[in-house]
Design a protein around this motif. Structure first.
Motif, PDB file in Angstrom:
ATOM      1  N   LYS A  34       2.624   7.420   7.631  1.00 21.14           N
ATOM      2  CA  LYS A  34       2.127   6.974   6.324  1.00 21.14           C
ATOM      3  C   LYS A  34       3.163   7.173   5.229  1.00 21.14           C
ATOM      4  CE  LYS A  34      -2.699   8.113   7.179  1.00 21.14           C
ATOM      5  NZ  LYS A  34      -3.870   8.847   6.698  1.00 21.14           N
ATOM      6  N   ILE A  38       2.847   7.747   0.065  1.00 23.85           N
ATOM      7  CA  ILE A  38       2.208   7.461   1.348  1.00 23.85           C
ATOM      8  C   ILE A  38       1.412   6.166   1.223  1.00 23.85           C
ATOM      9  CG2 ILE A  38       2.093   9.864   2.099  1.00 23.85           C
ATOM     10  CD1 ILE A  38      -0.888   9.829   1.360  1.00 23.85           C
ATOM     11  N   ILE A  39       1.307   5.450   2.346  1.00 19.30           N
ATOM     12  CA  ILE A  39       0.504   4.221   2.378  1.00 19.30           C
ATOM     13  C   ILE A  39      -0.276   4.177   3.693  1.00 19.30           C
ATOM     14  CG2 ILE A  39       1.956   2.872   0.813  1.00 19.30           C
ATOM     15  CD1 ILE A  39       3.242   1.557   3.218  1.00 19.30           C
ATOM     16  N   SER A  40      -1.343   3.439   3.682  1.00 12.89           N
ATOM     17  CA  SER A  40      -2.248   3.361   4.827  1.00 12.89           C
ATOM     18  C   SER A  40      -1.717   2.434   5.918  1.00 12.89           C
ATOM     19  CB  SER A  40      -3.617   2.856   4.367  1.00 12.89           C
ATOM     20  OG  SER A  40      -3.515   1.496   3.964  1.00 12.89           O
ATOM     21  N   ARG A  41      -2.309   2.524   7.091  1.00  9.16           N
ATOM     22  CA  ARG A  41      -1.950   1.644   8.217  1.00  9.16           C
ATOM     23  C   ARG A  41      -2.153   0.167   7.845  1.00  9.16           C
ATOM     24  NH1 ARG A  41       0.984   0.520  12.532  1.00  9.16           N
ATOM     25  NH2 ARG A  41       0.390   2.274  13.783  1.00  9.16           N
ATOM     26  N   GLN A  97      -1.947  -1.270   4.981  1.00 11.54           N
ATOM     27  CA  GLN A  97      -0.871  -1.653   4.065  1.00 11.54           C
ATOM     28  C   GLN A  97       0.463  -1.785   4.796  1.00 11.54           C
ATOM     29  OE1 GLN A  97      -1.324   1.559   1.303  1.00 11.54           O
ATOM     30  NE2 GLN A  97      -2.912   0.506   0.134  1.00 11.54           N
ATOM     31  N   ARG A  98       0.734  -0.884   5.714  1.00 14.26           N
ATOM     32  CA  ARG A  98       1.989  -0.965   6.491  1.00 14.26           C
ATOM     33  C   ARG A  98       2.018  -2.237   7.329  1.00 14.26           C
ATOM     34  NH1 ARG A  98       0.461   4.425   7.631  1.00 14.26           N
ATOM     35  NH2 ARG A  98       0.407   4.056   9.860  1.00 14.26           N
ATOM     36  N   TRP A 156      -6.751  -5.350   8.849  1.00  9.25           N
ATOM     37  CA  TRP A 156      -7.956  -4.764   9.441  1.00  9.25           C
ATOM     38  C   TRP A 156      -8.431  -5.607  10.620  1.00  9.25           C
ATOM     39  CZ3 TRP A 156      -7.038  -5.775   4.311  1.00  9.25           C
ATOM     40  CH2 TRP A 156      -6.865  -4.672   3.485  1.00  9.25           C
ATOM     41  N   SER A 166     -10.806  -5.798  -0.802  1.00  6.76           N
ATOM     42  CA  SER A 166      -9.938  -4.919  -0.017  1.00  6.76           C
ATOM     43  C   SER A 166      -8.519  -5.478   0.034  1.00  6.76           C
ATOM     44  CB  SER A 166     -10.475  -4.751   1.402  1.00  6.76           C
ATOM     45  OG  SER A 166     -11.698  -4.079   1.397  1.00  6.76           O
ATOM     46  N   ALA A 218      -5.258  -3.715  -1.611  1.00  5.02           N
ATOM     47  CA  ALA A 218      -4.107  -3.436  -0.737  1.00  5.02           C
ATOM     48  C   ALA A 218      -2.834  -4.066  -1.299  1.00  5.02           C
ATOM     49  CB  ALA A 218      -4.373  -3.943   0.675  1.00  5.02           C
ATOM     50  N   GLU A 269      -1.641  -2.084  -4.287  1.00  4.29           N
ATOM     51  CA  GLU A 269      -1.021  -0.821  -3.898  1.00  4.29           C
ATOM     52  C   GLU A 269       0.342  -1.049  -3.252  1.00  4.29           C
ATOM     53  OE1 GLU A 269      -4.057   1.175  -1.623  1.00  4.29           O
ATOM     54  OE2 GLU A 269      -5.196   1.666  -3.435  1.00  4.29           O
TER      55      GLU A 269
END
Length: 114
Positions: free
Chosen positions: A31, A44-47, A49-50, A74, A83, A87, A90
């Motif tokens: 992350k 840090i970034i979420s899965r 977003q990655r 997702w 969402s 995303a 961010e």
């Protein structure tokens, strides 16, 4: 990988990746976003977003609809359009506002011309 209304291949989203964008290193393994020069943690970034960053970056100039972005971020889950908007917002705060371009009524694309 197929684009448009077709389903993106989930297998490709499971593969490991590392991308560097404007001195920021983003990896599927963590992350943590690192500074390429110092190796220090920036954020840090979420899965999801990655995954979105990886696909848009590796397909620069191609427009992805909100539906596409949902499937990228997702896969197999039901999420709202908000969402996607959150995303993308961010992601922009991490890699820069000028890297992800909104094409009104169509979707988003990665701007590699900087």
């Amino acid at each position: 990988m197929q684009l448009g209304n077709d389903t993106l291949e989930r297998k490709s989203l499971l593969e490991e990746f590392v991308v560097e964008i404007d001195g920021k290193i983003i990896s599927s393994k963590t992350k943590v976003v690192l500074d390429a020069e110092t190796g220090l943690m920036l954020t840090i970034i979420s899965r999801p977003q990655r995954n979105i960053i990886n696909v848009l970056y590796n397909n620069a100039g191609i427009i992805f609809s909100k539906k596409d972005i949902k499937e990228i971020g997702w896969p197999g889950r039901v999420v709202s359009n908000s969402s996607v908007v959150v995303a993308i917002s961010e992601i922009r705060s991490v890699i820069g506002n000028n890297r992800i371009i909104t094409i009104s009524g169509e979707g988003y694309l990665f701007n590699s011309l900087l």
